[in-house]
Scaffold this active site. Structure first.
Site: not given
Ligand SMILES: [Fe+2]
Ligand code: SF4
Ligand code: SF4
Ligand SMILES: [Fe+2]
Lengths: 573, 381
Positions: A15, A62, A65, A69, A483, A506, A551, A554
């Site tokens: 991502e 994101c 995922c 969030h 992640r 990330s 990601c 993110c």
């Molecule tokens: Fe993400």
């Protein structure tokens, strides 16, 4: 062989936008640089807004995922305002987040990671009957039969024969680092295709509780999907039956396809158990509260830190010890570029100092080279993600995790030291997926038991009205996402968001070097006993980077310390 | 789905052979074309046309750029409903560039993209998700060492048409919300000389994208669009007019707070902030995730994500509609009935709201001008 500088940009099957630079010598990588090349500024966008809207904004950090969030944001705002959500809402969030893990990890394995290990072209020369024999020996999955595999092979043959390779164009087929026999490649290709259909089905759980996926809806104070067994238009028995079916199909696929494939493929790549370990410190903030978010002892995946690969000791995690640095990042701090700031005092002024676009040279020659900040825990670089979670669980004596990890190590005939590696990261993702596939049934049973006992509450309304809020409040919401460890920090003043900060998995893993010269997790892994046979075809780099499941969107977001004015809005509720 | 399926339809194979291989009777295919034709708003009588156009297709090249974005739009297309025959369509496409799925990386994929664009010059379809940051010399999104703007301009040059996918590519999206730190804008703000269709939403439903591609293949042109560039077959109806809770709105039965008696009876979400009355979207008709549900059905108010600048015009999300500052749409309506609604007493402003709705409805009838984009929208950058 001479020292070679190389650039891989864009890194695909992740991502977001990531550029990896490296130096290699004699078939090994000596140094690597990870550079996040996209910046969006979402935290700044949040200032001055209604904190009850924040979940929707942060969710758009994101779309891979999606959910993580949003839940972290709800938790942060609920923490700030002292809202305790009903038990059912907690269970529903676990179900939604649990299915996110399962679906996301399977997509990662087959669609983002598999092509690093699986040579699609080699599958064309497989003997389907042998492939079926292998398939049957590792799993009862019905489609591991000769007729099905032969048909898949035929179709792929025709596809390749057409000359229009689509997404498979530019692959590193025939690369010497591919080690699977053609038959195993064929099995994996067949499951790649099956997983595409499977993921679409099981994620419908999000549509039931949140109306859609990607980006299902959440609610500060609980969940918006009301329960009423006597209503056709609410959460009712028909929905329960549908979800039970999805959970079963999720579990079947994980147990009969993903996990056996993972173990089988790992058997051919055991050497990757000593490659790419990188940063030796692992952090997990813990996830899946069984009762209440503040009961951190009741988290299904435990919280804690492993320092220096020491599995005999789990260090306690304390969010106050997190600081973000910008030594190598394109930002300024008012106290100077070498200071670290806790997220509550977080500030970021973007200040791009890199070369003019288009880039023709190397960012590795620059002091600052990324939009990613460098979060550190007590000044130390950390890894986060499935491996960190499973190591903390293993070291904490988590029964389910320990059993499964021990079983896998035994099957592969290796010791726990191989966990600290590229292969370890990929395997740990499978371990936790199996654990959650089982856990889902329990959560669903819990929800139905509560409903049966007359508890249908999904929302706490007492602090919904802004007039009931204190003038000032601040809160922290954690969540261990697929992640890795994620934290949202919110400050609320006069019913509006004053400050918002996210420190994202990330960001930990993709962070650039700090003032001490400590590389982030991607960078350290790529320089840890890491092969690179052909710099023009950097397949090995993709393996290790994908083992983190990056990601990037993110990781990069910003809060402007200056706080540009945001017009306020009158709400009449 | 634009991904390879288990049944790729390869060049040199006739549709008949392909259908046989998949065990799909010709009658089913024609039925499917009929329902597609209805979905596209061209009437089931056009089914043979859809069928023959699909039959004669070669796999056209699609180049998909992901600029400043969250990848939610790609994920949404991965969830496209897939009746057996649905995959067939998508096998028609050769997805020659897409970050999320491509096997190679770095130079190898940039070359694959350049090759595809050269080989299909003037013919390929360009899909764009993500916005284009324009502040500070465009530096906020770099891909393969090039800015998002440069990537877009290069790919747009030889394309036949562009599908701008999602709020980000439409008008800038979440990073384009106030104060728009990176100067994010949509595709239409950069590319002026190509037909651009907008699949609006954050993200749009995958099925909308699929149907648009089918339309393009069938008729060699983009479908009829509204002033925002949104295809009318998907965005021609207001959520409020198709909503399953509408009877409760008309009856004055409202959810006052979440999980109250009304919520448990499935009543209207207007009072807790529903933006359905101001939002044009296929959600209630196509629904989400293989028609499992959609936001309002699952109990949450609509947040208006298919409308331009919705992060600013539709917030606060739980504020009741006429009271929401911005209420963007009326700015583009000639006659504004809003003052009426704003003046209405607290409580259920049903009558006044109806007036607003009526005005918006008229907007739809007068708005069929796909070419005008300059005078559009509040630029909040
Ligand atoms: Fe993400
Ligand atoms: S429109 Fe929404 S879902 Fe699509 S890329 Fe932008 S933020 Fe993500
Ligand atoms: S206000 Fe919203 S929930 Fe109520 S009828 Fe209209 S669209 Fe449906
Ligand atoms: Fe941050």
């Amino acid at each position: 062989m001479a020292k070679t500088k190389l650039v891989v940009d864009p890194i695909t099957r992740i991502e977001g936008h990531l550029r990896i630079e490296a130096q290699s010598e004699n078939g090994k990588i000596s140094q690597a640089w990870a550079s996040a090349t996209q910046f969006r500024g979402i935290e700044l966008v949040l200032q001055g807004r209604d904190p009850r809207d924040a979940w929707a904004f942060t969710q758009r950090i994101c779309g891979v995922c999606t959910t993580v969030h949003a839940i972290a944001s709800c938790r942060a705002v609920e923490d700030a305002l002292g809202i305790k959500i009903p038990h059912n809402a907690n269970t529903i969030r676990n179900l939604v987040h649990g299915m996110q893990y399962i679906q996301d990890h399977v997509i990662h394995f087959y669609h983002l990671h598999a092509l690093d290990w699986v040579d699609v072209v080699s599958a064309l020369s497989a003997d389907p009957s042998k492939a079926a024999a292998i398939g049957k020996s590792i799993s009862p999955w019905p489609n591991n039969d000769e007729a099905h595999l032969r048909a898949v092979q035929q179709r792929v043959k025709k596809f390749v024969g057409s000359g229009q390779l689509g997404i498979f164009a530019g692959g590193y087929w025939g690369h010497p680092a591919y080690k699977l026999p053609p038959e195993v490649n064929l099995l994996a290709v067949s499951h790649y295709l099956e997983a595409l259909d499977w993921q679409r089905d099981v994620i419908r759980l999000h549509a039931i509780f949140g109306g859609k996926n990607p980006h299902p809806n959440f609610l500060v104070g609980g969940m918006a999907s009301a329960i009423n067994l006597s209503q056709a238009t609410t959460f009712n028995a028909e929905r329960i039956a549908d979800i039970n079916g999805m959970i079963k199909r999720a579990k079947d696929f994980v147990e009969q396809v993903y996990w056996p494939d993972l173990v089988a493929i790992a058997g051919f790549y055991k050497d990757w158990g000593s490659i790419g370990g990188g940063v030796p410190n692992h952090m997990a903030c813990g996830e899946f509260p069984e009762t209440d978010i503040n009961d951190t002892k009741g988290l299904y995946f435990p919280r804690g830190i492993i320092m220096n690969k020491d599995l005999s000791h789990v260090v306690e995690y304390d969010q106050k010890k997190v600081k973000e640095y910008i030594h190598s990042s394109w930002y300024d701090y008012s106290k100077g570029a070498e200071e670290g700031l806790h997220p509550y005092e977080g500030e970021t002024k973007p200040n791009y100092t890199g070369p003019k676009a288009p880039w023709t040279g190397y960012l590795q020659d620059e002091k600052k080279y990324s939009w990613m900040k460098s979060p550190r825990y007590e000044g130390k670089a950390m890894q986060v993600g499935p491996l960190s979670r499973m190591l903390v669980a293993y070291a904490s004596g988590h029964k389910d995790a320990k059993e499964l990890i021990t079983e896998a190590l035994k099957k592969l005939n290796v010791g726990p030291e191989v966990l600290f590696s590229t292969l370890g990261r990929t395997a740990a993702r499978g371990v936790e997926t199996v654990l959650l596939a089982h856990k889902m049934e329990g959560w669903m049973a819990d929800l139905t038991t509560h409903i049966k006992n007359g508890d249908t509450a999904t929302f706490t309304k007492d602090k919904w009205e802004p007039s009931s809020w204190p003038k000032k409040a601040e809160g922290y919401g954690y969540l261990d996402a697929p992640r890795g460890a994620l934290g949202h920090w919110v400050q609320i003043e006069d019913e509006k968001i004053k400050n918002y900060q996210c420190v994202v998995p990330s960001t930990w893993n993709a962070s650039p070097r700090d003032a001490q010269g400590q590389p982030g997790a991607y960078e350290a892994s790529l320089a840890d006993n890491h092969p690179l046979v052909d710099p023009e075809r950097p397949l090995e780099i993709l393996r290790t980077i994908h083992s983190f499941d990056p990601c990037l969107a993110c990781g990069v977001h910003v809060l402007d310390a200056e706080g540009n004015e945001i017009s306020s809005v009158e709400v009449n509720t | 789905m634009l991904t390879p399926s288990a049944y790729p339809w390869v060049e040199g194979e006739s549709l008949g052979q392909h259908l046989d291989e998949r065990g799909i009777p010709r009658r089913d295919f024609l039925e499917y074309c009929g329902s597609l034709a209805v979905m596209l708003g061209i009437g089931s009588a056009a089914a043979p046309k859809v069928a023959s156009a699909l039959e004669s297709q070669k796999r056209p090249s699609v180049v998909w750029l992901q600029l400043q974005e969250c990848t939610g739009c790609v994920e949404s297309v991965l969830r496209t409903e897939s009746p057996t025959i649905g995959d067939l369509l998508l096998d028609v496409i050769s997805l020659d560039y897409n970050h999320t799925l491509m096997a190679g990386a770095g130079k190898a994929v940039e070359k694959a993209k350049a090759d595809a664009m050269a080989a299909n010059k003037g013919k390929y379809l360009l899909v764009v998700s993500g916005s284009i940051p324009t502040k500070d010399n465009d530096i906020y999104t770099m891909i393969g060492g090039k800015t998002a703007r440069q990537q877009l301009e290069e790919a747009a040059e030889g394309c036949a048409a562009i599908i701008a996918l999602g709020a980000c590519a439409h008008w800038g999206g979440v990073q384009g919300a106030r104060p728009n730190p990176t100067g994010a804008v949509g595709v239409r703000d950069i590319i002026k000389n190509k037909p651009i269709l907008v699949c609006a939403g954050c993200p749009p439903t995958g099925d909308t994208v699929t149907a648009t591609v089918v339309h393009f293949l069938t008729f060699g042109a983009l479908p009829e669009m509204d002033r925002e560039g949104r295809p009318l077959f998907a965005y021609g109806e207001r959520i409020h007019d198709q909503c399953s809770r509408r009877a409760h709105f008309d009856a004055g039965q409202f959810v006052d707070t979440f999980d109250d008696k009304g919520a448990r009876e499935g009543w209207c979400l207007y009072q807790v902030g529903c933006k359905g009355p101001a939002t044009f979207s296929p959600c209630p008709i196509f629904k989400w995730n293989t028609r499992t549900s959609w936001p309002i059905e699952a109990g949450h108010p609509c947040i208006g994500c298919t409308e331009p600048y919705f992060w600013d015009t539709m917030t606060p999300f739980y504020g009741r509609l006429p009271d929401v500052a911005g209420f963007g749409i009326e700015k583009r309506v000639d006659t504004i009935g809003l003052s009426l609604a704003l003046g209405a007493a607290a409580g259920v402003a049903a009558h006044a709201t109806m007036t607003v709705l009526h005005q918006i409805k008229r907007r739809k009838a007068t708005e069929q001008v796909p070419e005008a984009t300059e005078d559009e929208g509040v630029n909040n950058g």
